[in-house]
Design a protein around this motif. Structure first.
Motif, PDB file in Angstrom:
ATOM      1  N   GLY A  45      -5.035   7.254  -1.957  1.00 44.85           N
ATOM      2  CA  GLY A  45      -5.601   7.145  -0.618  1.00 44.85           C
ATOM      3  C   GLY A  45      -5.972   5.708  -0.326  1.00 44.85           C
ATOM      4  N   THR A  46      -5.616   5.267   0.870  1.00 47.41           N
ATOM      5  CA  THR A  46      -6.020   3.921   1.262  1.00 47.41           C
ATOM      6  C   THR A  46      -7.422   3.996   1.864  1.00 47.41           C
ATOM      7  OG1 THR A  46      -5.383   1.964   2.539  1.00 47.41           O
ATOM      8  CG2 THR A  46      -4.842   4.057   3.516  1.00 47.41           C
ATOM      9  N   ALA A  47      -8.257   3.062   1.485  1.00 53.69           N
ATOM     10  CA  ALA A  47      -9.644   3.049   1.957  1.00 53.69           C
ATOM     11  C   ALA A  47      -9.961   1.665   2.488  1.00 53.69           C
ATOM     12  CB  ALA A  47     -10.586   3.415   0.805  1.00 53.69           C
ATOM     13  N   TRP A  48     -10.187   1.599   3.771  1.00 55.30           N
ATOM     14  CA  TRP A  48     -10.447   0.305   4.418  1.00 55.30           C
ATOM     15  C   TRP A  48     -11.924  -0.029   4.405  1.00 55.30           C
ATOM     16  CZ3 TRP A  48      -7.442  -3.104   7.844  1.00 55.30           C
ATOM     17  CH2 TRP A  48      -6.109  -3.104   7.442  1.00 55.30           C
ATOM     18  N   PHE A  49     -12.213  -1.296   4.110  1.00 60.40           N
ATOM     19  CA  PHE A  49     -13.617  -1.715   4.057  1.00 60.40           C
ATOM     20  C   PHE A  49     -14.263  -1.581   5.436  1.00 60.40           C
ATOM     21  CE2 PHE A  49     -12.148  -4.789   0.538  1.00 60.40           C
ATOM     22  CZ  PHE A  49     -12.289  -3.810  -0.425  1.00 60.40           C
ATOM     23  N   GLY A  50     -13.545  -1.991   6.480  1.00 60.65           N
ATOM     24  CA  GLY A  50     -14.092  -1.846   7.826  1.00 60.65           C
ATOM     25  C   GLY A  50     -14.152  -3.155   8.580  1.00 60.65           C
ATOM     26  N   ASP A  51     -15.293  -3.406   9.246  1.00 57.67           N
ATOM     27  CA  ASP A  51     -15.394  -4.606  10.085  1.00 57.67           C
ATOM     28  C   ASP A  51     -15.614  -5.854   9.210  1.00 57.67           C
ATOM     29  OD1 ASP A  51     -18.084  -4.713   9.378  1.00 57.67           O
ATOM     30  OD2 ASP A  51     -18.752  -3.696  11.208  1.00 57.67           O
ATOM     31  N   GLU A  52     -15.798  -6.977   9.877  1.00 61.33           N
ATOM     32  CA  GLU A  52     -15.875  -8.254   9.156  1.00 61.33           C
ATOM     33  C   GLU A  52     -17.006  -8.261   8.112  1.00 61.33           C
ATOM     34  OE1 GLU A  52     -16.191 -12.631  10.792  1.00 61.33           O
ATOM     35  OE2 GLU A  52     -14.910 -11.428  12.088  1.00 61.33           O
ATOM     36  N   ARG A  76     -10.168 -16.002   0.751  1.00 62.03           N
ATOM     37  CA  ARG A  76      -9.088 -15.016   0.550  1.00 62.03           C
ATOM     38  C   ARG A  76      -9.352 -13.824   1.468  1.00 62.03           C
ATOM     39  NH1 ARG A  76      -7.217 -15.787  -4.812  1.00 62.03           N
ATOM     40  NH2 ARG A  76      -5.589 -14.265  -4.387  1.00 62.03           N
ATOM     41  N   ALA A  77      -8.303 -13.035   1.707  1.00 62.30           N
ATOM     42  CA  ALA A  77      -8.461 -11.852   2.558  1.00 62.30           C
ATOM     43  C   ALA A  77      -8.371 -10.588   1.713  1.00 62.30           C
ATOM     44  CB  ALA A  77      -7.377 -11.838   3.636  1.00 62.30           C
ATOM     45  N   ALA A  78      -9.209  -9.635   2.009  1.00 58.05           N
ATOM     46  CA  ALA A  78      -9.139  -8.324   1.350  1.00 58.05           C
ATOM     47  C   ALA A  78      -9.682  -7.308   2.334  1.00 58.05           C
ATOM     48  CB  ALA A  78      -9.949  -8.328   0.063  1.00 58.05           C
ATOM     49  N   HIS A  79      -8.902  -6.278   2.564  1.00 56.74           N
ATOM     50  CA  HIS A  79      -9.292  -5.289   3.575  1.00 56.74           C
ATOM     51  C   HIS A  79      -9.482  -3.891   3.003  1.00 56.74           C
ATOM     52  CE1 HIS A  79      -7.898  -8.397   6.285  1.00 56.74           C
ATOM     53  NE2 HIS A  79      -6.737  -8.382   5.681  1.00 56.74           N
ATOM     54  N   SER A  80      -8.923  -3.665   1.816  1.00 57.83           N
ATOM     55  CA  SER A  80      -8.864  -2.267   1.392  1.00 57.83           C
ATOM     56  C   SER A  80      -8.665  -2.132  -0.112  1.00 57.83           C
ATOM     57  CB  SER A  80      -7.675  -1.591   2.081  1.00 57.83           C
ATOM     58  OG  SER A  80      -6.460  -2.196   1.653  1.00 57.83           O
ATOM     59  N   VAL A  81      -8.902  -0.924  -0.570  1.00 56.95           N
ATOM     60  CA  VAL A  81      -8.464  -0.538  -1.913  1.00 56.95           C
ATOM     61  C   VAL A  81      -7.579   0.694  -1.760  1.00 56.95           C
ATOM     62  CG1 VAL A  81     -10.554  -1.398  -3.053  1.00 56.95           C
ATOM     63  CG2 VAL A  81     -10.437   1.012  -2.381  1.00 56.95           C
ATOM     64  N   VAL A  82      -6.687   0.865  -2.723  1.00 59.79           N
ATOM     65  CA  VAL A  82      -5.901   2.099  -2.792  1.00 59.79           C
ATOM     66  C   VAL A  82      -6.451   2.888  -3.979  1.00 59.79           C
ATOM     67  CG1 VAL A  82      -3.601   3.112  -3.067  1.00 59.79           C
ATOM     68  CG2 VAL A  82      -3.863   0.916  -1.884  1.00 59.79           C
ATOM     69  N   ALA A  83      -7.118   4.004  -3.683  1.00 58.50           N
ATOM     70  CA  ALA A  83      -7.654   4.855  -4.750  1.00 58.50           C
ATOM     71  C   ALA A  83      -6.525   5.735  -5.280  1.00 58.50           C
ATOM     72  CB  ALA A  83      -8.783   5.718  -4.206  1.00 58.50           C
ATOM     73  N   ILE A  84      -6.559   5.984  -6.593  1.00 55.63           N
ATOM     74  CA  ILE A  84      -5.477   6.766  -7.204  1.00 55.63           C
ATOM     75  C   ILE A  84      -6.043   7.707  -8.269  1.00 55.63           C
ATOM     76  CG2 ILE A  84      -3.427   6.579  -8.711  1.00 55.63           C
ATOM     77  CD1 ILE A  84      -2.773   4.013  -7.074  1.00 55.63           C
ATOM     78  N   THR A  87       0.839  -1.207   0.000  1.00 58.58           N
ATOM     79  CA  THR A  87       0.000   0.000   0.000  1.00 58.58           C
ATOM     80  C   THR A  87       0.868   1.249   0.000  1.00 58.58           C
ATOM     81  OG1 THR A  87      -1.761  -1.122   1.216  1.00 58.58           O
ATOM     82  CG2 THR A  87      -1.740   1.277   1.326  1.00 58.58           C
ATOM     83  N   GLU A  88       1.836   1.267   0.901  1.00 54.57           N
ATOM     84  CA  GLU A  88       2.664   2.461   1.032  1.00 54.57           C
ATOM     85  C   GLU A  88       3.484   2.694  -0.232  1.00 54.57           C
ATOM     86  OE1 GLU A  88       1.953   4.295   3.541  1.00 54.57           O
ATOM     87  OE2 GLU A  88       3.356   5.883   3.047  1.00 54.57           O
ATOM     88  N   ARG A  89       3.975   1.619  -0.828  1.00 55.68           N
ATOM     89  CA  ARG A  89       4.748   1.810  -2.076  1.00 55.68           C
ATOM     90  C   ARG A  89       3.872   2.391  -3.175  1.00 55.68           C
ATOM     91  NH1 ARG A  89       9.609  -2.507  -2.935  1.00 55.68           N
ATOM     92  NH2 ARG A  89      10.198  -2.640  -0.748  1.00 55.68           N
ATOM     93  N   LEU A  90       2.629   1.929  -3.245  1.00 58.51           N
ATOM     94  CA  LEU A  90       1.718   2.493  -4.253  1.00 58.51           C
ATOM     95  C   LEU A  90       1.497   3.984  -3.993  1.00 58.51           C
ATOM     96  CD1 LEU A  90      -0.949  -0.352  -4.626  1.00 58.51           C
ATOM     97  CD2 LEU A  90       0.484   0.582  -6.463  1.00 58.51           C
TER      98      LEU A  90
END
Ligand SMILES: Cc1cc2nc3c(=O)[nH]c(=O)nc-3n(C[C@H](O)[C@H](O)[C@H](O)COP(=O)(O)O)c2cc1C
Length: 183
Positions: A117-124, A140-148, A102-105
Motif C-alpha cells: 500500500g502506498t501511504a502519502w505523508f500529506g501536506d508540506e 531531498r524530496a520524500a512524499h511517501s512510503v510503500v508498506a508491504i 511505487t507501482e512496480r513495487l
C-alpha cells in the motif's frame, strides 16, 4: 504455456489493489531483495535514477510514520515499509519516476504473494515530519512510503474509505481525437 503465464501475470496486475491490513509475518529477506531489485531497475527520466530507498522495519518507526496523518494510520501494522527518497532536483519528472517505482513495487509484491500500500505523508508540514523521522535532509524530496506485507484483505477498512471500482472503458477511451468514442 508461455501465453498462459503472460495471461496470469496480466490478470494479477489488473487485480493489484491497495493492501492496508497485514499478517504479522515478516517479509523474508530474499523477497525484500527481489522487491528492491525491481525498484532499482525501474525506468526513470533520462535514466537519472533519482532515488534512494529506506527499508523501515522498526515497529516504533513504522508507528511514528503512521501517526503523521490519519489516512495512513494502518502503516503501524505493516511489517515493512520502503520509503522513496528523491533527489529533489526536478519535481515534475521525479513525480513520474516516483509513481513508476511505487507501482512496480506494488505489482511485484502482488506477484510474489504479498500486498502493498502506498501511504502519502500529506501536506508540506507532514512531509517535513516524515523526512525528519527518516533522517532525510530538507533539500531531498520524500512524499511517501510503500508498506508491504502478507495481506489479510485488500478491502479498504478505513471509516472514510474510498469508493472502489473503476470507470468503464467506454468513458475513458477515445480514438484519434479526444472524445471520439468507438462505434
Ligand atoms: C498519489 C497517491 C496517494 C495515495 N495516498 C494514500 C494514503 O495516504 N492512504 C491510503 O490508504 N491510500 C492511499 N493511496 C491509495 C489509493 O487510495 C488507492 O489506490 C485507490 O483508492 C484505489 O484503490 P485500490 O488501489 O485498492 O484499487 C494513494 C494513492 C495514490 C496514487
Amino acid at each position: 504455456m508461455e501465453h498462459d503465464c503472460a495471461n496470469m501475470a496480466v490478470d494479477a496486475m489488473r487485480r493489484v489493489r491497495q493492501a492496508r491490513l497485514y499478517r504479522s509475518d515478516p517479509v523474508p529477506h530474499d523477497v525484500l531483495t527481489q522487491l528492491l531489485e525491481v525498484a532499482r531497475w525501474t525506468g526513470s527520466s533520462r535514466n537519472s535514477q533519482p532515488w534512494e530507498f529506506i527499508v523501515v522495519t522498526d515497529p516504533e518507526m513504522l508507528r511514528q510514520i503512521s501517526e503523521i496523518r490519519t489516512p495512513i494510520n494502518w502503516v503501524a501494522g505493516a511489517p515493512l515499509a520502503i520509503a522513496i527518497v528523491l533527489n529533489g532536483e526536478s519535481a515534475v519528472s521525479e513525480a513520474h519516476d516516483e509513481g513508476r517505482v511505487t507501482e512496480r513495487l506494488l505489482i511485484a509484491a502482488r506477484l510474489l504473494g504479498l500486498g502493498g500500500g502506498t501511504a502519502w505523508f500529506g501536506d508540506e508540514a507532514q512531509e517535513a515530519q516524515g523526512k525528519a523521522l527518516l533522517g532525510i535532509p530538507a533539500a531531498r524530496a520524500a512524499h511517501s512510503v510503500v508498506a508491504i506485507g502478507y495481506p489479510v484483505t485488500t478491502r479498504d477498512h478505513r471509516p472514510n474509505r474510498n469508493i472502489g471500482g473503476r470507470k468503464p472503458l467506454a468513458k475513458l477511451v477515445s480514438h484519434d481525437r479526444l472524445g471520439e468514442r468507438e462505434g
